[in-house]
Design a protein around this motif. Structure first.
Motif, PDB file in Angstrom:
ATOM      1  N   ASP A 177       0.846  -1.186   0.000  1.00  0.00           N
ATOM      2  CA  ASP A 177       0.000   0.000   0.000  1.00  0.00           C
ATOM      3  C   ASP A 177       0.885   1.242   0.000  1.00  0.00           C
ATOM      4  OD1 ASP A 177       0.981   0.202   2.617  1.00  0.00           O
ATOM      5  OD2 ASP A 177      -0.906  -0.434   3.545  1.00  0.00           O
ATOM      6  N   ASP A 178       0.255   2.406   0.053  1.00  0.00           N
ATOM      7  CA  ASP A 178       1.002   3.666   0.011  1.00  0.00           C
ATOM      8  C   ASP A 178       1.979   3.788   1.178  1.00  0.00           C
ATOM      9  OD1 ASP A 178      -0.193   4.723  -2.336  1.00  0.00           O
ATOM     10  OD2 ASP A 178      -1.944   5.346  -1.198  1.00  0.00           O
ATOM     11  N   ASP A 179       1.573   3.350   2.350  1.00  0.00           N
ATOM     12  CA  ASP A 179       2.438   3.478   3.519  1.00  0.00           C
ATOM     13  C   ASP A 179       3.699   2.627   3.382  1.00  0.00           C
ATOM     14  OD1 ASP A 179       0.660   5.225   4.683  1.00  0.00           O
ATOM     15  OD2 ASP A 179      -0.355   3.675   5.866  1.00  0.00           O
ATOM     16  N   LEU A 180       3.536   1.418   2.873  1.00  0.00           N
ATOM     17  CA  LEU A 180       4.698   0.551   2.709  1.00  0.00           C
ATOM     18  C   LEU A 180       5.658   1.133   1.667  1.00  0.00           C
ATOM     19  CD1 LEU A 180       4.507  -3.314   2.595  1.00  0.00           C
ATOM     20  CD2 LEU A 180       6.108  -2.068   1.164  1.00  0.00           C
ATOM     21  N   LEU A 181       5.104   1.626   0.564  1.00  0.00           N
ATOM     22  CA  LEU A 181       5.953   2.244  -0.457  1.00  0.00           C
ATOM     23  C   LEU A 181       6.630   3.495   0.081  1.00  0.00           C
ATOM     24  CD1 LEU A 181       3.600   1.788  -3.534  1.00  0.00           C
ATOM     25  CD2 LEU A 181       5.825   0.692  -3.208  1.00  0.00           C
ATOM     26  N   GLU A 182       5.929   4.225   0.936  1.00  0.00           N
ATOM     27  CA  GLU A 182       6.528   5.404   1.557  1.00  0.00           C
ATOM     28  C   GLU A 182       7.725   5.010   2.421  1.00  0.00           C
ATOM     29  OE1 GLU A 182       7.288   9.280   2.792  1.00  0.00           O
ATOM     30  OE2 GLU A 182       5.982   8.580   1.169  1.00  0.00           O
ATOM     31  N   LEU A 210       0.041   4.013 -10.134  1.00  0.00           N
ATOM     32  CA  LEU A 210       0.165   5.357 -10.680  1.00  0.00           C
ATOM     33  C   LEU A 210       0.374   6.397  -9.585  1.00  0.00           C
ATOM     34  CD1 LEU A 210      -2.448   5.329 -13.581  1.00  0.00           C
ATOM     35  CD2 LEU A 210       0.025   4.952 -13.675  1.00  0.00           C
ATOM     36  N   ALA A 211      -0.178   6.145  -8.404  1.00  0.00           N
ATOM     37  CA  ALA A 211       0.113   7.044  -7.290  1.00  0.00           C
ATOM     38  C   ALA A 211       1.594   6.993  -6.942  1.00  0.00           C
ATOM     39  CB  ALA A 211      -0.742   6.676  -6.075  1.00  0.00           C
ATOM     40  N   PHE A 212       2.185   5.805  -7.020  1.00  0.00           N
ATOM     41  CA  PHE A 212       3.619   5.671  -6.760  1.00  0.00           C
ATOM     42  C   PHE A 212       4.420   6.413  -7.823  1.00  0.00           C
ATOM     43  CE2 PHE A 212       7.545   2.902  -6.864  1.00  0.00           C
ATOM     44  CZ  PHE A 212       8.089   3.419  -5.695  1.00  0.00           C
ATOM     45  N   ALA A 213       3.988   6.339  -9.088  1.00  0.00           N
ATOM     46  CA  ALA A 213       4.670   7.095 -10.142  1.00  0.00           C
ATOM     47  C   ALA A 213       4.651   8.588  -9.847  1.00  0.00           C
ATOM     48  CB  ALA A 213       4.028   6.808 -11.500  1.00  0.00           C
ATOM     49  N   GLY A 214       3.616   9.048  -9.134  1.00  0.00           N
ATOM     50  CA  GLY A 214       3.548  10.453  -8.766  1.00  0.00           C
ATOM     51  C   GLY A 214       4.616  10.891  -7.786  1.00  0.00           C
ATOM     52  N   ARG A 215       5.338   9.942  -7.175  1.00  0.00           N
ATOM     53  CA  ARG A 215       6.440  10.276  -6.277  1.00  0.00           C
ATOM     54  C   ARG A 215       7.714  10.643  -7.035  1.00  0.00           C
ATOM     55  NH1 ARG A 215       5.868   9.229  -0.974  1.00  0.00           N
ATOM     56  NH2 ARG A 215       7.504  10.816  -0.966  1.00  0.00           N
ATOM     57  N   PHE A 216       7.672  10.564  -8.366  1.00  0.00           N
ATOM     58  CA  PHE A 216       8.872  10.817  -9.165  1.00  0.00           C
ATOM     59  C   PHE A 216       8.704  12.007 -10.109  1.00  0.00           C
ATOM     60  CE2 PHE A 216       8.793   6.407  -7.905  1.00  0.00           C
ATOM     61  CZ  PHE A 216      10.066   6.213  -7.412  1.00  0.00           C
ATOM     62  N   THR A 217       7.689  12.809  -9.913  1.00  0.00           N
ATOM     63  CA  THR A 217       7.473  13.971 -10.775  1.00  0.00           C
ATOM     64  C   THR A 217       7.053  15.170  -9.944  1.00  0.00           C
ATOM     65  OG1 THR A 217       6.232  14.834 -12.674  1.00  0.00           O
ATOM     66  CG2 THR A 217       5.059  13.333 -11.198  1.00  0.00           C
ATOM     67  N   ARG A 218       7.468  16.351 -10.374  1.00  0.00           N
ATOM     68  CA  ARG A 218       7.085  17.585  -9.698  1.00  0.00           C
ATOM     69  C   ARG A 218       6.044  18.368 -10.484  1.00  0.00           C
ATOM     70  NH1 ARG A 218      13.139  19.376  -7.588  1.00  0.00           N
ATOM     71  NH2 ARG A 218      13.218  17.884  -5.840  1.00  0.00           N
ATOM     72  N   LYS A 219       5.550  17.788 -11.566  1.00  0.00           N
ATOM     73  CA  LYS A 219       4.465  18.432 -12.306  1.00  0.00           C
ATOM     74  C   LYS A 219       3.531  17.363 -12.854  1.00  0.00           C
ATOM     75  CE  LYS A 219       6.981  18.750 -16.710  1.00  0.00           C
ATOM     76  NZ  LYS A 219       7.428  19.664 -17.784  1.00  0.00           N
ATOM     77  N   ALA A 220       2.283  17.725 -13.005  1.00  0.00           N
ATOM     78  CA  ALA A 220       1.277  16.773 -13.480  1.00  0.00           C
ATOM     79  C   ALA A 220       1.505  16.464 -14.961  1.00  0.00           C
ATOM     80  CB  ALA A 220      -0.123  17.347 -13.270  1.00  0.00           C
ATOM     81  N   PHE A 221       1.163  15.243 -15.348  1.00  0.00           N
ATOM     82  CA  PHE A 221       1.271  14.858 -16.759  1.00  0.00           C
ATOM     83  C   PHE A 221       0.298  13.721 -17.045  1.00  0.00           C
ATOM     84  CE2 PHE A 221       4.076  11.957 -14.569  1.00  0.00           C
ATOM     85  CZ  PHE A 221       4.037  10.776 -15.296  1.00  0.00           C
ATOM     86  N   ALA A 222      -0.016  13.540 -18.336  1.00  0.00           N
ATOM     87  CA  ALA A 222      -0.902  12.461 -18.758  1.00  0.00           C
ATOM     88  C   ALA A 222      -0.115  11.160 -18.782  1.00  0.00           C
ATOM     89  CB  ALA A 222      -1.496  12.755 -20.130  1.00  0.00           C
ATOM     90  N   ALA A 223      -0.463  10.255 -17.887  1.00  0.00           N
ATOM     91  CA  ALA A 223       0.264   8.989 -17.775  1.00  0.00           C
ATOM     92  C   ALA A 223      -0.184   7.991 -18.813  1.00  0.00           C
ATOM     93  CB  ALA A 223       0.072   8.403 -16.377  1.00  0.00           C
ATOM     94  N   SER A 224      -1.467   8.009 -19.164  1.00  0.00           N
ATOM     95  CA  SER A 224      -1.996   7.095 -20.175  1.00  0.00           C
ATOM     96  C   SER A 224      -3.361   7.602 -20.595  1.00  0.00           C
ATOM     97  CB  SER A 224      -2.090   5.662 -19.643  1.00  0.00           C
ATOM     98  OG  SER A 224      -3.032   5.577 -18.585  1.00  0.00           O
ATOM     99  N   TYR A 225      -3.948   6.910 -21.563  1.00  0.00           N
ATOM    100  CA  TYR A 225      -5.277   7.252 -22.057  1.00  0.00           C
ATOM    101  C   TYR A 225      -6.094   5.971 -22.141  1.00  0.00           C
ATOM    102  CZ  TYR A 225      -2.890  11.537 -23.506  1.00  0.00           C
ATOM    103  OH  TYR A 225      -2.154  12.695 -23.518  1.00  0.00           O
ATOM    104  N   VAL A 226      -7.411   6.080 -21.940  1.00  0.00           N
ATOM    105  CA  VAL A 226      -8.262   4.899 -22.021  1.00  0.00           C
ATOM    106  C   VAL A 226      -9.501   5.202 -22.843  1.00  0.00           C
ATOM    107  CG1 VAL A 226      -7.473   3.873 -19.865  1.00  0.00           C
ATOM    108  CG2 VAL A 226      -9.394   5.454 -19.824  1.00  0.00           C
ATOM    109  N   SER A 227      -9.915   4.196 -23.616  1.00  0.00           N
ATOM    110  CA  SER A 227     -11.184   4.250 -24.338  1.00  0.00           C
ATOM    111  C   SER A 227     -12.128   3.247 -23.708  1.00  0.00           C
ATOM    112  CB  SER A 227     -10.978   3.913 -25.823  1.00  0.00           C
ATOM    113  OG  SER A 227     -10.293   4.946 -26.492  1.00  0.00           O
ATOM    114  N   ILE A 228     -13.351   3.676 -23.439  1.00  0.00           N
ATOM    115  CA  ILE A 228     -14.360   2.795 -22.873  1.00  0.00           C
ATOM    116  C   ILE A 228     -15.654   2.957 -23.657  1.00  0.00           C
ATOM    117  CG2 ILE A 228     -13.354   2.882 -20.564  1.00  0.00           C
ATOM    118  CD1 ILE A 228     -15.470   4.889 -19.769  1.00  0.00           C
TER     119      ILE A 228
END
Length: 401
Positions: A177-182, A210-228
């Motif tokens: 979980d987030d705490d363990l990764l922290e 993807l929340a973990f990937a947010g620990r490696f960036t200082r600005k928001a970005f589009a990580a992926s796109y989905v079609s449903i």
């Protein structure tokens, strides 16, 4: 939690359902493999009388017709499949015969996120890919023997190799979980470089990934796109929808990072690798990921059976489909362990070497985009590439043209 952009107010309450799907669907169903089934026990086989096999067939076919987003991409005529296989369902005289018909109809989709579950909880996959796995447990264990490796959870741990922090993340499922990764990040906070090894990670919660990937960036970005597929009454929805990552935590790790990927990485891992490979301090090495990222939901089939249906078609930041193609590394490193001492893991060695170059300790390989003239990790790097370059999948199938 990643969210969708590109959503406009449609004047219809059903539009909110699209956002709700993206907000909740990834928590428990995005893993590429279902939960481990209970051990089979003795159970008498009782043949139901008048079992509604055709009704089960129609239920599954209709659910896929409404939900499954990849028929066009995979060039599958779903209505033709119905015309071909429904007569076989009509002739079925047992649940086993119907299951065989359903599996035959689903087989051309070659989708790792489609499976059936019998009344005892046993999983019946519709597809089993062949893949090259760039991992050897014995070599990996030897490589970490002096790493002060700390096991945090099953298939998750961290240590130090070659002077750099090392994370092995073999799942995105609980108890991770987030705490363990922290806790892992706090241990690595002062490291000059970090290796994140996800080559054996078959998936889990991509919200966590993807929340973990947010620990490696200082600005928001589009990580992926989905079609449903949306309800036809919903209007004003533009596809594909962007899934945006924002900076997470009180601080971000912006020193050099090497991500080790491979064919054993699926689903949430592919979302993670696709996001990480866009960051300027990250280099992805190894092999292309497995190519299966469908976010399945589970539905009742009848007679105690269940089935899954993938609900989206995911694209990387380059807007290339992940399904069937996978996510390519920046540097393809051939898995030739016979060229190494039996106690070495070639990919961990390569990662340490690249971090040594990126941190200025020494130079052993060309920087991305440079001519391949310098010594290239003892001949194991096939070629350099940039973030726009893609590597064809190494599997028994190829994506449609």
């Amino acid at each position: 939690m990643p969210h969708a952009t590109g959503m406009h107010r449609a004047g219809h309450s059903l539009a909110a359902g699209v956002l709700a799907l993206l907000a909740t669907a990834t928590v428990a169903t995005s893993c590429v493999r279902p939960p481990a089934p209970s051990p089979p026990g003795p159970a008498p086989h009782v043949e139901p009388q008048g079992a509604p096999y055709v009704a089960q067939f129609d239920s599954l076919w209709s659910r896929f017709e409404a939900v499954y987003p990849s028929f066009a991409y995979k060039q599958i005529d779903w209505r033709a499949q119905r015309a071909r296989f429904r007569p076989r369902a009509e002739r079925a005289r047992s649940q086993d015969e119907l299951v065989a018909v359903l599996l035959a109809m689903l087989a051309p989709l070659r989708d790792l996120h489609i499976w059936l579950v019998d009344p005892r909880g046993q999983v019946v996959p519709s597809y089993k890919p062949s893949r090259v796995v760039n991992f050897d447990q014995r070599r990996w264990t030897q490589a970490l023997r002096d790493a002060n490796y700390l096991v945090r959870a099953p298939a998750v741990g961290d240590g130090m190799v070659g002077g750099y922090a090392y994370f092995h993340i073999g799942t995105w499922k609980a108890p991770l979980d987030d705490d363990l990764l922290e806790s892992m990040l706090q241990r690595a906070r002062d490291a000059q470089g970090l290796i994140i090894d996800v080559r054996t990670n078959a998936g889990g919660s991509d919200a966590l990934a993807l929340a973990f990937a947010g620990r490696f960036t200082r600005k928001a970005f589009a990580a992926s796109y989905v079609s449903i597929n949306t309800d036809p009454r919903v209007t004003g929805v533009e596809m594909p929808l962007a899934r945006t990552i924002a900076p997470k935590g009180g601080w971000q790790f912006t020193r050099p990072v090497v991500v080790i990927s491979g064919r054993g990485g699926f689903s949430a891992t592919e979302s993670f690798v696709a996001a990480m490979r866009t960051l300027p301090q990250v280099t992805v090495i190894g092999d292309t990921t497995g190519g299966a990222s469908g976010n399945p939901a589970t539905y009742a089939l009848g007679n105690g059976w269940q089935h899954t249906v993938p609900r989206w078609l995911e694209y990387g930041p380059d807007r290339q489909p992940i399904e069937w193609r996978g996510v390519a590394p920046h540097l393809v490193i051939a898995w030739n362990p016979s060229h190494y001492d039996s106690t070495r893991d070639p990919l961990i060695d390569a990662a340490v070497g690249l971090l040594g170059e990126r941190t200025g300790v020494y130079r052993i390989a060309p920087a991305l985009g440079e001519p391949a003239t310098a010594r290239q990790l003892e001949g194991n790097i096939d070629r350099p590439s940039d973030a726009r370059d893609r590597v064809p999948p190494r599997d028994t199938f190829a994506p449609p043209r």
